[in-house]
Design a protein around this motif. Structure first.
Motif, mmCIF file in Angstrom:
data_model
loop_
_atom_site.group_PDB
_atom_site.id
_atom_site.type_symbol
_atom_site.label_atom_id
_atom_site.label_comp_id
_atom_site.label_asym_id
_atom_site.label_seq_id
_atom_site.Cartn_x
_atom_site.Cartn_y
_atom_site.Cartn_z
ATOM 1 N N HIS A 167 -21.219 28.164 21.294
ATOM 2 C CA HIS A 167 -20.619 26.939 20.800
ATOM 3 C C HIS A 167 -20.252 27.124 19.326
ATOM 4 N N PRO B 32 -20.372 14.985 26.697
ATOM 5 C CA PRO B 32 -21.304 15.843 27.457
ATOM 6 C C PRO B 32 -22.555 16.145 26.640
ATOM 7 N N GLY B 33 -23.645 16.364 27.362
ATOM 8 C CA GLY B 33 -24.918 16.576 26.692
ATOM 9 C C GLY B 33 -25.253 18.019 26.391
ATOM 10 N N ASP B 34 -24.447 18.988 26.904
ATOM 11 C CA ASP B 34 -24.837 20.381 26.725
ATOM 12 C C ASP B 34 -23.675 21.290 26.306
ATOM 13 N N TYR B 35 -22.569 20.708 25.843
ATOM 14 C CA TYR B 35 -21.480 21.508 25.281
ATOM 15 C C TYR B 35 -20.636 20.618 24.377
ATOM 16 N N ASP C 154 -16.916 24.252 27.091
ATOM 17 C CA ASP C 154 -18.040 24.744 27.888
ATOM 18 C C ASP C 154 -17.766 26.153 28.408
ATOM 19 N N GLY D 253 -23.197 25.710 29.277
ATOM 20 C CA GLY D 253 -23.237 24.293 29.563
ATOM 21 C C GLY D 253 -22.116 23.912 30.513
ATOM 22 N N ASN E 274 -21.058 24.407 36.490
ATOM 23 C CA ASN E 274 -21.748 25.599 36.984
ATOM 24 C C ASN E 274 -21.057 26.253 38.174
ATOM 25 N N SER F 260 -23.363 17.539 14.742
ATOM 26 C CA SER F 260 -23.478 18.532 15.806
ATOM 27 C C SER F 260 -22.180 18.580 16.585
ATOM 28 N N VAL G 253 -22.213 18.768 19.709
ATOM 29 C CA VAL G 253 -22.555 18.069 20.945
ATOM 30 C C VAL G 253 -22.675 16.577 20.673
ATOM 31 N N GLN G 254 -21.937 15.782 21.452
ATOM 32 C CA GLN G 254 -21.943 14.324 21.403
ATOM 33 C C GLN G 254 -21.513 13.804 20.026
#
Length: 463
Positions: free
Chosen positions: A117, A221-224, A112, A361, A364, A176, A178-179
């Motif tokens: 990515h 994780p859903g975004d990285y 992340d 991702g 934050n 992907s 991701v996941q």
């Protein structure tokens, strides 16, 4: 001259026959930041820390933080060359007041804390590359490899480990980064991917001393980038593919199991119950985000021949208060993880910007060990810098943790750990998580002195 006079004063305070004691203090109010301090005559009452250098435990590899792609980019593009050189020297050497980091972690492809990515063998959707014809270190050559080379040039003893956040998407059920999970038909390809990374990084002048199979294998994780790898999958990939391939190639790179939180010790125990996989594993790696540090010992009792490593924790703006966070880091990371067997202790990002990036991702509001403002290259040294500095500046690679026992009173709020350095010196780190100062006496062969540690304070003694 000032340091000499101070050392003499310390020696006089504890007796003419004892070696001089140096003390360095950090307090939760930030009035002291690894500042020289003085010891006193032994305290007549209160807590006693007894050090027995004959009772030795694990040999230390060092302390440090991860050179993520985001950190490397920031240090190389958010600072002038002179600023970067000064910071790298401060982080990776003990010259002057340097931290002396001797351990670092790299990501194999993106995490992340990357600006995009990527893996090291990306393919268009629906296409595969089982022979790794498309494999390339090009993304890492931009910033990560130059930053790591500079760190190694400054400290040739630096040990580098690496972890993937995901296999290339074409190896996975999601196609992907991701996941998703690793497809069984690509277990061998993933092992070849890891070994290819080790071989090509070695050719770049960066030896990888250890790999983990997957960062946080129970988290998708859903975004990285991320990838779920249950114990049975990890055992099969290590036992039938990665372990034998490293051996066949004559590579000395170690395999570390788990690389996830303290709250699921059953998972590494399950993976290590596979005898075929177990013979290729040299250690177990841990993160701090859930559970209790004692899980390290829970697994170590079952597999005492394996090394223990602590490989990731991040500070963040969810806990910005020094008086709360500094003692927590000392109790759990510096003191707790080593008392529970860790040979090495790593923070997450070595450097981030004032917006807690670069990242894409994920977290934050994570802090780096230092914050670099890319507008002018100025450096802010964070809680993590001082927490780790209390160990990394004084505990040298090859040191042994030694016994440090205390009084039976557990209400003091004092935590401590001691080390014997290769040069014969002794290092004692003490943290006070109580809301009031605590007085204590230190007893060791040829040494006896007292100290009053402020609330939320940390002190390192060396003699």
């Amino acid at each position: 001259m000032k340091q000499l006079l101070w050392a003499v004063t310390a020696a006089c305070a504890i007796g003419a026959n004892a070696s001089p004691v140096r003390a360095f203090l950090t307090t939760g109010d930030q009035q002291n930041l690894l500042s020289p301090s003085t010891v006193s005559a032994p305290v007549k009452a209160g807590f006693v820390i007894r050090i027995d250098p004959k009772r030795q435990y694990q040999r230390m590899a060092g302390f440090g933080a991860a050179i993520t792609e985001g950190s490397a980019w920031l240090m190389r593009h958010g600072m002038t060359e002179a600023q970067r050189d000064a910071l790298m020297k401060e982080l990776f050497t003990r010259d002057g007041d340097g931290l002396g980091f001797e351990l670092t972690r790299l990501t194999i492809g993106a995490s992340d804390f990357s600006r995009r990515h990527y893996s090291l063998d990306d393919m268009p959707p629906g296409q595969t590359d089982p022979d790794l014809r498309n494999f390339s270190l090009a993304p890492e050559r931009e910033d990560v490899i130059p930053a790591t080379r500079q760190a190694l040039a400054l400290n040739p003893k630096l040990q580098v480990m690496a972890s993937p956040w995901s296999a290339p998407g074409w190896m996975k059920t999601t196609d992907s980064l991701v996941q998703g999970q690793l497809k069984p038909e690509h277990y061998g390809s993933f092992a070849k991917y890891m070994v290819r990374y080790v071989e090509e990084m070695k050719a770049e002048g960066i030896p990888i001393f250890a790999l983990t199979l997957q960062n946080e294998p129970h988290f998708e994780p859903g975004d990285y980038p991320g990838m779920r790898m249950p114990p049975r999958t990890r055992a099969e990939v290590v036992g039938k593919h990665l372990g034998p391939l490293l051996l066949a190639k004559g590579l000395k790179t170690q395999i570390l199991e788990w690389d996830h939180n303290w709250d699921e010790p059953w998972s590494p125990l399950s993976m290590l119950s596979d005898a075929t996989a177990r013979k290729y594993v040299s250690g177990v790696a841990w993160h701090c985000y859930a559970g209790d540090v004692s899980a390290q010992s829970q697994v170590a009792r079952q597999f005492p021949e394996l090394d223990v490593w602590f490989t990731e924790c991040s500070g963040g703006e969810w806990k910005p208060q020094w008086a709360e966070t500094l003692p927590w880091m000392m109790r759990n990371l510096i003191i707790g993880s080593t008392r529970h067997g860790a040979r090495g202790v790593l923070m997450w990002n070595i450097a981030l910007d004032p917006k807690y990036g670069p990242h894409l991702g994920g977290c934050n509001d994570c802090r780096g060990v230092v914050t670099i403002d890319p507008k002018n290259g100025t450096v802010t040294r964070n809680i993590e810098y001082y927490a780790f500095g209390h160990a990394s500046r004084f505990v040298h690679q090859g040191a042994r943790r030694v016994e440090s026992g205390g009084s039976a009173d557990t209400k003091t709020g004092l935590d401590h750990v001691a080390f014997a350095n290769p040069d014969g010196g002794t290092v004692l780190i003490v943290s006070n998580s109580a809301a009031a100062p605590r007085r204590f006496t230190v007893q060791a062969p040829g040494q006896r002195f007292g100290y009053e540690l402020p609330a939320s304070g940390v002190v390192t003694f060396i003699w």
